[in-house]
Design a protein around this motif. Structure first.
Motif, short mmCIF file in Angstrom:
data_model
loop_
_atom_site.label_atom_id
_atom_site.label_comp_id
_atom_site.label_asym_id
_atom_site.label_seq_id
_atom_site.Cartn_x
_atom_site.Cartn_y
_atom_site.Cartn_z
N LYS A 313 14.19 25.01 -22.56
CA LYS A 313 14.17 23.75 -21.83
C LYS A 313 13.21 22.75 -22.49
N ALA A 314 12.06 23.23 -22.93
CA ALA A 314 11.09 22.35 -23.59
C ALA A 314 11.66 21.81 -24.89
N ALA A 315 12.36 22.67 -25.65
CA ALA A 315 12.98 22.23 -26.92
C ALA A 315 14.07 21.20 -26.64
N LEU A 316 14.86 21.44 -25.60
CA LEU A 316 15.93 20.50 -25.24
C LEU A 316 15.34 19.16 -24.80
N ASP A 317 14.26 19.22 -24.04
CA ASP A 317 13.60 17.99 -23.61
C ASP A 317 13.12 17.18 -24.81
N ARG A 318 12.63 17.86 -25.84
CA ARG A 318 12.20 17.16 -27.06
C ARG A 318 13.37 16.43 -27.71
N MET A 319 14.54 17.07 -27.67
CA MET A 319 15.73 16.41 -28.22
C MET A 319 16.10 15.17 -27.42
N TYR A 320 16.06 15.28 -26.08
CA TYR A 320 16.39 14.12 -25.24
C TYR A 320 15.38 12.99 -25.43
N THR A 321 14.11 13.36 -25.56
CA THR A 321 13.07 12.35 -25.80
C THR A 321 13.33 11.63 -27.11
N ALA A 322 13.71 12.41 -28.13
CA ALA A 322 14.02 11.82 -29.44
C ALA A 322 15.22 10.87 -29.32
N ARG A 323 16.26 11.33 -28.62
CA ARG A 323 17.44 10.48 -28.45
C ARG A 323 17.08 9.15 -27.80
N ILE A 397 20.45 8.18 -36.01
CA ILE A 397 21.25 8.42 -34.79
C ILE A 397 22.55 9.12 -35.14
N ALA A 398 23.21 8.70 -36.22
CA ALA A 398 24.48 9.32 -36.62
C ALA A 398 24.28 10.79 -36.97
N ALA A 399 23.21 11.09 -37.72
CA ALA A 399 22.93 12.48 -38.11
C ALA A 399 22.58 13.32 -36.88
#
Length: 466
Positions: A313-323, A397-399
């Motif tokens: 969940k923490a790793a996924l949250d980092r992805m959403y924050t990046a997005r 963003i594309a990558a």
């Protein structure tokens, strides 16, 4: 791409039968209950494999069946006083609901065993004609393993003599050999049945998958997948009856995911650690569960625990924050030439996608593929600043979308909002069921603030945009 083929016990270069097309079959659930977390692993793994093939430009035909007739289904339907079909319909609907929350897309075809009785009967008749099947007095039909012994055991590596020495045969057993398996089961009192050349009855478990896979993919196809627990006897028996009927190779590549343990123990009802995905979604975001299931290479054993899900969940949250950060930077990006740092970032973004593809090409190594996504985030966090060049942030963003899309992670913002709405509507339905009118009204007001109107009708809640 290289795939570990269970049949040859080594990684092999994947070469499809037909250029540009992939035909794959994965064993689906027996629909007498909600599917459990162990089932979720192959569903997520092979959904990801399908997505990756499509990313690589292949046209994929993906077949995943539903076993909608067997002893467990008959027993539960009788206990509940409903038909087996009613039970199947309920849990197939539940499968699609839970699978969607896991990010698992529907297969190209989801065949049901009970809708393919003619194909199953025709396949058994071919085996009879080839001398590999025999009927007995009670209407059962069995596969004659002894007449196939020179080929039997090639997938699992099991020796037929060793298997027979460990098998038990009852005095009144009507099979010729303890290893013979049922192709057709004669009707017993209170069981659903279909007309056949051997009398009223129903198909055995193994024959369903052979008949359905060959109907939609042909007598020889590219990939057959499933959990490691299916290698023997299910997949071994599929090979025997399919190749015994057609005299052709069945599946060319066999892929099996590793076991899933719960807190370092095998999942079992007796240990009290048996969890359905329906149970788990009450505690955890199922997208985080998908992240967890992809955090290890699919053939590796995986341990499900609260700590592991928290990490996912923490790793996924980092992805959403990046997005969200990328989207924010894009809003203020400038139409100008790239500076040196941004030029390097565009090159780094391309290199990260190449690393991602290399990891996925190495027997679907999703763990290293996830690492490539975080490498991109690291590069972007250093190089992207407010007022950056639009071409730079667009390349990132594309990558990012390309890689997360293949893994089925990080929902688009509109889809994310829809999932939140669905969850609130479901929570409101539960509140009303419990006559918790205050909570029901609170959720209705929250949905209204989000721009959705909820109407209560005789058929249930209707939701529309305000």
């Amino acid at each position: 791409m290289k795939i570990f083929n269970t049949m040859t016990r080594k990684k092999e270069e994947f070469v499809p039968l037909e250029p540009g097309k992939v035909k794959m079959y994965v064993c689906g659930p027996t629909v007498y209950n909600y599917f459990h977390i162990g089932n979720a692993r192959p569903f997520v793994v092979f959904d990801t494999l399908r997505r990756y093939f499509e990313h690589r430009g292949y046209e994929v035909t993906f077949v995943q069946n539903f076993t909608d007739i067997d002893d467990k289904m008959i027993r539960r339907a009788n206990e509940e006083g409903i038909t087996v079909k009613e039970l199947a319909d309920r849990f197939i609907a539940a499968y699609f609901e839970d699978a969607k929350l896991l990010g698992v897309r529907p297969a190209t075809v989801h065949p049901r065993a009970t809708e393919h009785i003619p194909e199953i009967i025709a396949l058994i008749e071919r085996l009879e004609k080839n001398g590999l099947a025999y009927p007995v007095a009670n209407g059962d039909v069995y596969f004659d393993v002894q007449k196939y012994r020179s080929h039997y055991g090639k997938l699992s590596g099991q020796n037929l003599d060793d298997l027979e020495s460990g098998a038990r045969i009852e005095v009144d057993d009507i099979k010729h050999d303890p290893m013979d398996f049922a192709l057709w089961k004669g009707q017993k009192t209170g069981e659903p049945a279909w007309k056949s050349p051997w009398g009223m009855g129903r198909p055995g478990w193994h024959i369903e998958c052979s008949a359905m896979s060959m109907k939609y993919l042909g007598e020889t196809f590219d990939i057959h997948g499933g959990g490691q627990d299916l290698i023997f006897p299910h997949h071994e028996n599929e090979i025997a009856q399919s190749e015994g009927a057609t005299c052709k190779p069945f599946a060319r590549y066999w892929m099996h995911n590793g076991f899933l343990n719960i807190d370092n123990q095998k999942m079992s009802k007796s240990l009290g650690n048996f969890f359905t995905v329906r149970d788990i979604r009450e505690k955890y975001d199922l997208e985080a569960v998908r992240m967890f299931l992809l955090s290890a290479q699919y053939r590796s054993p995986l341990n499900f625990s609260q700590e592991q899900i928290a990490q996912a969940k923490a790793a996924l949250d980092r992805m959403y924050t990046a997005r969200d950060n990328f989207d924010f930077l894009e809003e203020g990006a400038q139409e100008r030439a790239l500076n040196a740092e941004e030029t390097q970032l565009v090159a780094d973004a391309k290199a990260c996608v190449e690393k991602f593809d290399a990891a996925m090409d190495d027997d679907l190594n999703t763990a290293d593929a996830i690492g490539a996504i975080f490498e991109l985030i690291k590069h972007a966090n250093v190089a992207l600043k407010p007022g950056c060049a639009k071409d730079a942030v667009d390349a990132v963003i594309a990558a990012f979308k390309e890689m997360t899309g293949v893994l089925g992670l990080v929902k688009p913002k509109e889809e994310e909002k829809n999932a939140e709405v669905d969850a609130l509507v479901e929570a409101r339905a539960q509140a009303r069921k419990e006559k918790n009118w205050k909570e029901s009204d609170r959720i209705r007001d929250q949905l209204k603030e989000m721009g959705y109107i909820v109407e209560d009708t005789a058929q249930g809640q209707k939701v529309r945009k305000a």
